[in-house]
Design a protein around this motif. Structure first.
Motif, mmCIF file in Angstrom:
data_model
loop_
_atom_site.group_PDB
_atom_site.id
_atom_site.type_symbol
_atom_site.label_atom_id
_atom_site.label_comp_id
_atom_site.label_asym_id
_atom_site.label_seq_id
_atom_site.Cartn_x
_atom_site.Cartn_y
_atom_site.Cartn_z
ATOM 1 N N VAL A 271 -17.564 5.252 -29.439
ATOM 2 C CA VAL A 271 -18.146 4.247 -28.542
ATOM 3 C C VAL A 271 -19.429 4.753 -27.898
ATOM 4 O O VAL A 271 -20.489 4.124 -28.041
ATOM 5 C CB VAL A 271 -17.114 3.788 -27.496
ATOM 6 C CG1 VAL A 271 -17.782 2.878 -26.458
ATOM 7 C CG2 VAL A 271 -15.953 3.064 -28.177
ATOM 8 N N PRO A 272 -19.424 5.897 -27.194
ATOM 9 C CA PRO A 272 -20.697 6.371 -26.643
ATOM 10 C C PRO A 272 -21.680 6.846 -27.703
ATOM 11 O O PRO A 272 -22.893 6.735 -27.519
ATOM 12 C CB PRO A 272 -20.282 7.524 -25.721
ATOM 13 C CG PRO A 272 -18.958 7.965 -26.227
ATOM 14 C CD PRO A 272 -18.293 6.732 -26.740
ATOM 15 N N VAL A 273 -21.187 7.368 -28.829
ATOM 16 C CA VAL A 273 -22.087 7.880 -29.856
ATOM 17 C C VAL A 273 -22.913 6.757 -30.482
ATOM 18 O O VAL A 273 -24.092 6.948 -30.797
ATOM 19 C CB VAL A 273 -21.298 8.641 -30.937
ATOM 20 C CG1 VAL A 273 -22.178 8.971 -32.140
ATOM 21 C CG2 VAL A 273 -20.734 9.934 -30.349
ATOM 22 N N LEU A 274 -22.317 5.586 -30.663
ATOM 23 C CA LEU A 274 -23.025 4.471 -31.287
ATOM 24 C C LEU A 274 -23.445 3.409 -30.276
ATOM 25 O O LEU A 274 -23.718 2.267 -30.647
ATOM 26 C CB LEU A 274 -22.155 3.837 -32.376
ATOM 27 C CG LEU A 274 -21.843 4.725 -33.582
ATOM 28 C CD1 LEU A 274 -21.090 3.935 -34.646
ATOM 29 C CD2 LEU A 274 -23.110 5.320 -34.181
ATOM 30 N N ALA B 140 -26.043 11.682 -22.570
ATOM 31 C CA ALA B 140 -25.123 12.629 -21.950
ATOM 32 C C ALA B 140 -23.673 12.268 -22.256
ATOM 33 O O ALA B 140 -22.841 13.142 -22.543
ATOM 34 C CB ALA B 140 -25.355 12.674 -20.439
ATOM 35 N N ALA B 141 -23.361 10.986 -22.206
ATOM 36 C CA ALA B 141 -21.993 10.543 -22.490
ATOM 37 C C ALA B 141 -21.613 10.840 -23.929
ATOM 38 O O ALA B 141 -20.491 11.265 -24.223
ATOM 39 C CB ALA B 141 -21.857 9.050 -22.197
ATOM 40 N N ALA B 142 -22.541 10.616 -24.849
ATOM 41 C CA ALA B 142 -22.254 10.859 -26.265
ATOM 42 C C ALA B 142 -22.117 12.342 -26.561
ATOM 43 O O ALA B 142 -21.270 12.760 -27.366
ATOM 44 C CB ALA B 142 -23.363 10.249 -27.122
ATOM 45 N N SER B 143 -22.936 13.158 -25.924
ATOM 46 C CA SER B 143 -22.986 14.587 -26.237
ATOM 47 C C SER B 143 -21.673 15.311 -25.975
ATOM 48 O O SER B 143 -21.374 16.328 -26.616
ATOM 49 C CB SER B 143 -24.101 15.255 -25.432
ATOM 50 O OG SER B 143 -25.364 14.729 -25.789
ATOM 51 N N THR B 144 -20.873 14.813 -25.066
ATOM 52 C CA THR B 144 -19.610 15.487 -24.745
ATOM 53 C C THR B 144 -18.618 15.442 -25.897
ATOM 54 O O THR B 144 -17.633 16.192 -25.892
ATOM 55 C CB THR B 144 -18.961 14.849 -23.497
ATOM 56 O OG1 THR B 144 -18.676 13.470 -23.760
ATOM 57 C CG2 THR B 144 -19.883 14.959 -22.291
ATOM 58 N N TYR B 145 -18.853 14.581 -26.884
ATOM 59 C CA TYR B 145 -17.925 14.423 -27.997
ATOM 60 C C TYR B 145 -18.436 15.052 -29.290
ATOM 61 O O TYR B 145 -17.876 14.809 -30.356
ATOM 62 C CB TYR B 145 -17.665 12.934 -28.254
ATOM 63 C CG TYR B 145 -16.849 12.261 -27.178
ATOM 64 C CD1 TYR B 145 -15.468 12.421 -27.120
ATOM 65 C CD2 TYR B 145 -17.466 11.466 -26.221
ATOM 66 C CE1 TYR B 145 -14.712 11.797 -26.141
ATOM 67 C CE2 TYR B 145 -16.718 10.833 -25.226
ATOM 68 C CZ TYR B 145 -15.355 11.005 -25.193
ATOM 69 O OH TYR B 145 -14.607 10.387 -24.212
ATOM 70 N N MET B 146 -19.506 15.868 -29.227
ATOM 71 C CA MET B 146 -20.127 16.402 -30.436
ATOM 72 C C MET B 146 -20.071 17.923 -30.473
ATOM 73 O O MET B 146 -20.103 18.573 -29.436
ATOM 74 C CB MET B 146 -21.610 15.996 -30.495
ATOM 75 C CG MET B 146 -21.896 14.541 -30.387
ATOM 76 S SD MET B 146 -23.686 14.298 -30.262
ATOM 77 C CE MET B 146 -23.710 12.514 -30.009
ATOM 78 N N THR B 147 -20.060 18.455 -31.688
ATOM 79 C CA THR B 147 -20.300 19.880 -31.827
ATOM 80 C C THR B 147 -21.775 20.137 -31.535
ATOM 81 O O THR B 147 -22.620 19.249 -31.687
ATOM 82 C CB THR B 147 -19.979 20.376 -33.246
ATOM 83 O OG1 THR B 147 -20.856 19.738 -34.181
ATOM 84 C CG2 THR B 147 -18.534 20.084 -33.615
#
Length: 264
Positions: free
Chosen positions: A147-150, A162-169
């Motif tokens: 959801v935040p990534v896209l 910032a929200a998306a980055s928490t879910y990435m390597t």
């Protein structure tokens, strides 16, 4: 008899949504995405898990009034009525809404998902090395993460990133996400684009040692300077989740199909 979408998934026409979802997830488990059955199973799920599209599809399986009349006449004359064959429509899938999306909007609204797909490669891993609990945990995180990534909002791009980055390597973020998000930032002030990803459904495709591939059906309602009413884009996204300590993170992402919803 040509098989219907129900036949493809091996469920009855009156199967519940939960039964359809369970049959789809079981069918794609450990199935190579390159397998032709993978596409058919996903197409069946897309139709049967959407109430509106399922209703429209079911209507195509019902004999029309003329066929009923012919059958009654034949029976009255002592003839044998021909069986009605349920067919999978070969044309476009039933529309979700009457709105029309011009092709150029896909470039603006879908640039993040499409560009990420262009720069990443789907990594196939050996099946069944992770336990079911790990696979399910990875799927649940993937549903939350996508959801935040896209998604992004031209009014708060830093917060979106910032929200998306928490879910990435860190590798995925540096290699793929950051460069593409920088391109978005250069244009969103002019386009005033807002994308809000919504997960329609998901399933585990392949598992490996500390790696799980998850297929997600994702809708992306989008607005911009020209379209104030949301226009919905549909994506099939495969994410590779990897275990980093106690956390599952996105390490790769690829879209297997992207475009506006049929009829939009």
């Amino acid at each position: 008899m040509t098989p219907s979408w129900y036949d493809v998934l091996g469920v009855d026409p009156d199967a519940s949504t939960d039964e359809v979802r369970a049959a789809w997830r079981a069918a794609i488990a450990d199935l190579d995405p390159a397998d032709r059955r993978f596409r058919s199973l996903n197409q069946a799920a897309e139709v049967l898990l959407d109430p509106e599209r399922r209703a429209a599809y079911d209507a195509t399986l019902e004999p029309d009034a003329d066929a009923d009349a012919d059958t009654d006449t034949d029976a009255a004359d002592g003839g044998t009525a021909a069986p009605v064959t349920a067919r999978v429509p070969s044309g476009p899938r039933p529309p979700r809404s009457p709105r029309v999306v011009p092709g150029w909007s896909l470039v603006v609204a879908g640039v993040l998902a499409v560009a990420l797909a262009a720069l990443t490669v789907l990594a196939l891993v050996s099946p069944a090395a992770s336990g079911e609990a790990d696979a399910e945990e990875a799927r649940e995180v993937a549903v939350r993460a996508i959801v935040p990534v896209l998604s992004y909002d031209y009014r708060s791009m830093d917060e979106s990133a910032a929200a998306a980055s928490t879910y990435m390597t860190s590798a995925f973020k540096t290699r793929d996400y950051d460069p593409l998000f920088a391109v978005l930032q250069e244009n969103v002030a002019e386009t005033e684009t807002v994308v809000e990803a919504e997960v329609v459904d998901s399933g585990v495709v392949r598992t490996g040692e500390d790696r799980v591939e998850v297929l997600l059906f994702v809708d992306q309602p989008t607005t911009n300077v020209r379209f104030t009413e949301p226009q919905t884009y549909q994506n099939r996204v495969v994410v590779t989740m990897v275990k980093d300590g106690e956390d599952w993170l996105i390490d790769k992402l690829v879209t297997t199909g992207a475009g506006p919803a049929a009829g939009e």
